[in-house]
Design a protein around this motif. Structure first.
Motif, mmCIF file in Angstrom:
data_model
loop_
_atom_site.group_PDB
_atom_site.id
_atom_site.type_symbol
_atom_site.label_atom_id
_atom_site.label_comp_id
_atom_site.label_asym_id
_atom_site.label_seq_id
_atom_site.Cartn_x
_atom_site.Cartn_y
_atom_site.Cartn_z
ATOM 1 N N SER A 1 29.780 47.187 42.858
ATOM 2 C CA SER A 1 30.435 45.914 42.564
ATOM 3 C C SER A 1 30.989 45.269 43.827
ATOM 4 O O SER A 1 30.995 45.874 44.895
ATOM 5 N N ASP A 2 31.457 44.059 43.663
ATOM 6 C CA ASP A 2 32.082 43.330 44.774
ATOM 7 C C ASP A 2 33.508 42.926 44.439
ATOM 8 O O ASP A 2 34.047 42.015 45.040
ATOM 9 N N ASP A 3 34.126 43.615 43.478
ATOM 10 C CA ASP A 3 35.492 43.221 43.125
ATOM 11 C C ASP A 3 36.509 43.889 44.061
ATOM 12 O O ASP A 3 36.147 44.522 45.043
ATOM 13 N N VAL A 4 37.772 43.787 43.738
ATOM 14 C CA VAL A 4 38.841 44.261 44.629
ATOM 15 C C VAL A 4 38.879 45.773 44.785
ATOM 16 O O VAL A 4 39.533 46.279 45.685
ATOM 17 N N THR A 5 38.191 46.521 43.937
ATOM 18 C CA THR A 5 38.165 47.976 44.068
ATOM 19 C C THR A 5 36.771 48.484 44.432
ATOM 20 O O THR A 5 36.440 49.628 44.170
ATOM 21 N N SER A 6 35.963 47.628 45.050
ATOM 22 C CA SER A 6 34.600 48.068 45.342
ATOM 23 C C SER A 6 34.580 49.169 46.402
ATOM 24 O O SER A 6 35.377 49.203 47.325
ATOM 25 N N ILE A 7 33.619 50.053 46.222
ATOM 26 C CA ILE A 7 33.437 51.215 47.100
ATOM 27 C C ILE A 7 32.186 51.002 47.928
ATOM 28 O O ILE A 7 31.136 50.621 47.404
ATOM 29 N N GLU A 8 32.296 51.245 49.233
ATOM 30 C CA GLU A 8 31.131 51.121 50.119
ATOM 31 C C GLU A 8 30.219 52.329 50.011
ATOM 32 O O GLU A 8 29.003 52.195 49.966
ATOM 33 N N SER A 9 30.813 53.543 49.996
ATOM 34 C CA SER A 9 29.982 54.740 49.929
ATOM 35 C C SER A 9 30.746 55.907 49.333
ATOM 36 O O SER A 9 31.972 55.961 49.372
ATOM 37 N N ILE A 10 29.972 56.834 48.758
ATOM 38 C CA ILE A 10 30.492 58.089 48.230
ATOM 39 C C ILE A 10 29.611 59.188 48.801
ATOM 40 O O ILE A 10 28.383 59.112 48.710
ATOM 41 N N GLU A 11 30.242 60.204 49.386
ATOM 42 C CA GLU A 11 29.492 61.336 49.929
ATOM 43 C C GLU A 11 30.095 62.625 49.400
ATOM 44 O O GLU A 11 31.306 62.822 49.440
ATOM 45 N N VAL A 12 29.232 63.499 48.889
ATOM 46 C CA VAL A 12 29.683 64.777 48.345
ATOM 47 C C VAL A 12 29.491 65.856 49.397
ATOM 48 O O VAL A 12 28.410 65.998 49.980
ATOM 49 N N GLU A 13 30.560 66.622 49.639
ATOM 50 C CA GLU A 13 30.524 67.793 50.518
ATOM 51 C C GLU A 13 30.636 69.030 49.634
ATOM 52 O O GLU A 13 30.798 68.913 48.422
ATOM 53 N N ALA A 14 30.608 70.207 50.236
ATOM 54 C CA ALA A 14 30.676 71.447 49.463
ATOM 55 C C ALA A 14 31.956 71.538 48.643
ATOM 56 O O ALA A 14 31.945 72.049 47.525
#
Length: 199
Positions: A49-62
């Motif tokens: 999304s492009d709203d006020v809580t938009s997230i650029e990226s999510i990365e999962v680690e161990a």
């Protein structure tokens, strides 16, 4: 009778990037690693999304999920909503989709690197030792021990009590962890001469 969802424990850690927070979770919570293309429910909507809580990226680690907000977004404004969305998304591990295919060997290598980057690796480095990954495949891992670990009588204990136990916590399917020592000179004996005290 209503059922209460099984809540996954998590807590935030700051990172060097003010837009990114590392949410620490128990090892093995998610069956994926690396950058995430799709996440469940509200977290997935925030990723796209492009709203006020938009997230650029999510990365999962161990043992963590690193969430990076989009430009112009702040954790003071979006933190509670991201936390709640992440908590709900962790209830559906099978619905997380990585951007790239991650193999079991990739998961083993990532878990081992996480162990070496953490307290177990810090302990070894604090004693002048060094451990590097040689291989990670077919549920077997091999590391090379160097520095003061070479020819150290406690190297086997360190390998099994510190490294292997932490690796099994992150990668329960582990069959074997073995170590080779860096080829080098055998430890030389140093004799100390004690002088007689003068009377």
């Amino acid at each position: 009778m209503s059922t209460v969802p099984n809540i996954v424990p998590m807590h935030p850690e700051a990172t060097a990037d003010p837009r990114a927070v590392r949410w620490v979770i128990p090892a093995g919570t998610l069956p994926v690693l690396g950058e995430i293309a799709e996440a469940p429910d509200e977290l997935g909507r925030m990723l796209h999304s492009d709203d006020v809580t938009s997230i650029e990226s999510i990365e999962v680690e161990a043992q963590a999920v690193v969430v990076r907000l989009a430009d112009g977004r702040s954790w003071s404004g979006a933190g509670a909503r991201v936390r709640d969305a992440l908590g709900a998304a962790l209830q559906h591990p099978q619905r997380w989709r990585p951007a790239d295919v991650v193999t079991e060997d990739d998961r083993l290598r990532a878990a081992l690197q996480d162990v070496l980057d953490g307290p177990a690796g810090d302990y070894i480095r604090s004693h002048g030792g060094e451990v590097t990954i040689v291989s990670a495949h077919d549920r077997r891992a091999e590391v090379r021990m160097a520095g003061t670990c070479t020819h150290c009588p406690a190297a086997g204990f360190t390998l099994h009590s510190r490294l292997e136990s932490e690796l099994r916590a992150r990668f329960p399917e582990l069959v074997e962890l073995r170590a080779t020592q860096e080829p080098g000179r055998a430890a030389r004996r140093t004799w100390l001469t004690l002088r007689r005290r003068s009377a």
